[in-house]
Design an enzyme around this catalytic site. Structure first.
Site, PDB file in Angstrom:
ATOM      1  CB  SER A 183      50.063  35.496  30.479  1.00 18.47           C
ATOM      2  OG  SER A 183      50.288  35.742  29.108  1.00 18.47           O
ATOM      3  CE  LYS A 184      46.549  42.254  33.506  1.00 18.62           C
ATOM      4  NZ  LYS A 184      47.320  42.224  34.748  1.00 18.62           N
TER       5      LYS A 184
END
Ligand code: GLU
Length: 474
Positions: A242-243
């Site tokens: 994820s980010k």
């Protein structure tokens, strides 16, 4: 003579070039380089709703920054739609595909029936052998491929090994929509074939697609390229990237001050290994890259490792080259524009001269900019907290003495002569060298850490050094 290797990177321009995409591009590029082949670039922009020119530009820029070059002009998949249509119609003529007139209602009913019976939703082939004369008037058909109904489809994957897909699970999927737009599945096959791609290296989220695509290759009588589905990148905790884990565009990595060669080294090691080698140059990677050495398991992205590796690459790099990369990266670094604005010829020379000391203390170009800050600071220098503490109390007297000692150096101002003057002063006054060097550093740089203080004196020059010291005495 063996056929020359042709790989391709085929991003969908729906966002920036993310770190997983960059690694896929890198593996394709390395393999092409390793074998003396070529890498092509295809922009998979068939989905007009989600594709943007800005994303295409960002992808090209990201690849260019990383030095992942491609051969010729990028191919636009969208522009090849007429060719995709032509092949779909050819498959119909050959009896390998057919027009399907099933309505949305029929398809929904089919899906619901399958769900009720606990089967995976699957088109039931109702138009597969039906006479086209029975086509309902006014309905635009889709084209579906005739998938084999028995046996299995084998994907001989260079990374995953032999993967078998029971054909009963692969239904007669659509290759051309009723509006004449090809499906992704079909377009990829036609493009890879027409572009002469010999090796498909991509994320293993495409493995099931490989089975469906194989059906199209076989139907057309085309050779199936070598397939290599590489494991996806996960976060340090093993969860999907994820980010927070680093699933950012490569431009974000540039802005964080990573060198392309370090990022490539790190990405290559994510999912591929060459013995115990951790630090590799691009030439090393080209020499060593073999698809067979790609790991099967998911790789974990670890910022700390990337940062450490970046520091190693910075220290190993030639000063001039690092200087050039640093200057080219300044517009993307936080506060870099301000540095760039003050980077006249004199400061360029100072920066280059300070590079050996600066790069020892920096793991990223941001840290390098921070370390070089003293070169660009305006007098009187702002002091950070630690520097202010170093200059409090008796340090002022020490600084006065050091100023006088340095003022006595008239010719040949350099690190050696400055050091000799300071040592002579410290000996005469019977103070430790550190007790002179620390306040001196604080006065010269406004900080408590910097490259060696004699190098700082040399780089700043006599006038600027003496002036900065005076600023802290008065
Ligand atoms: N365009 C696809 C993607 O972005 C890649 C397709 C392929 O490599 O075959 O994931």
């Amino acid at each position: 003579m063996a056929m020359s290797v042709v790989t391709r990177f085929a991003p969908s321009p729906t966002g920036y070039l993310h770190i997983g995409g960059a690694r896929t591009a890198l593996f394709n590029w390395l393999y092409a380089r390793h074998t003396g082949g070529t890498m092509l670039l295809r922009i998979e922009d068939t989905d007009r709703e989600r594709s943007t020119d800005a994303a295409t530009a960002a992808i090209l820029e990201g690849l260019t920054w990383l030095g992942l070059t491609w051969e010729g002009e990028p191919t636009s998949q969208f522009e090849r739609a007429p060719r995709h249509r032509e092949v779909a119609e050819e498959l119909v003529r050959m009896g390998k595909a057919y027009y399907c007139y099933a309505s949305q209602d029929e398809l929904t009913e089919m899906r619901e029936k399958a769900r009720a019976e606990g089967r995976p939703p699957r088109y039931d082939g109702r138009w597969r052998d039906r006479d086209p004369a029975e086509a309902p008037a006014g309905v635009k058909p889709v084209i579906r491929i005739k998938s084999p109904t028995e046996g299995e489809t084998l994907v001989r994957d260079r990374v995953q090994g032999d993967v078998r897909f029971p054909n009963k699970d692969l239904d007669d999927f659509i290759i051309l929509r009723s509006d004449g737009v090809p499906t992704y599945m079909h377009a990829v096959v036609v493009d890879d074939h027409d572009m002469g791609v010999t090796h498909i290296i991509r994320g293993d989220d495409h493995l099931t697609n490989a089975a469906r695509q194989t059906i199209i290759y076989v139907a057309m009588g085309w050779d199936v390229p070598v397939m290599a589905h590489i494991p996806l990148i996960h976060g340090a905790d093993g969860a999907k990237l994820s980010k927070r884990h680093g699933a950012l565009g490569v431009d974000a990595y540039r802005a964080m001050g990573y060198l392309p060669e370090a990022l490539l080294n790190y990405l290559a090691r994510l999912g591929w290994s060459h013995g115990d080698d951790e630090v590799m140059s691009i030439e090393d990677m080209i020499r060593w890259f073999e698809i067979e050495d790609v790991n099967k398991g998911a790789a974990r992205f670890d910022f700390a490792k990337l940062e450490a590796l970046n520091g190693v690459h910075m220290r190993q790099m030639d000063d001039r080259k690092l200087f050039d990369i640093f200057v080219a990266t300044l517009p993307y670094l936080p506060g870099g524009d301000a540095i760039l604005a003050r980077l006249d010829d004199k400061r360029k020379a100072q920066l280059l001269a300070a590079m050996p000391g600066l790069k020892e203390r920096a793991k990223t170009l941001i840290e390098l900019a921070d370390g070089a800050g003293f070169l660009f600071a305006k007098r009187p220098l702002p002091l950070d907290e630690k520097a202010a503490a170093l200059l409090a109390g008796p340090a002022k007297d020490v600084l006065k003495g050091a100023h006088a000692a340095l003022a006595g150096v008239n010719e040949d101002w350099n690190a050696t002569s400055a050091e000799a003057a300071i040592r002579e002063f410290a000996g005469r006054e019977n103070v430790k060298l550190g007790a002179v060097a620390q306040p001196l550093r604080a006065a010269l740089t406004g900080k408590s850490t910097s490259p060696g203080v004699f190098d700082v004196l040399a780089v700043l020059g006599r006038d600027e050094s003496l002036a900065r010291i005076s600023d802290q005495i008065d």
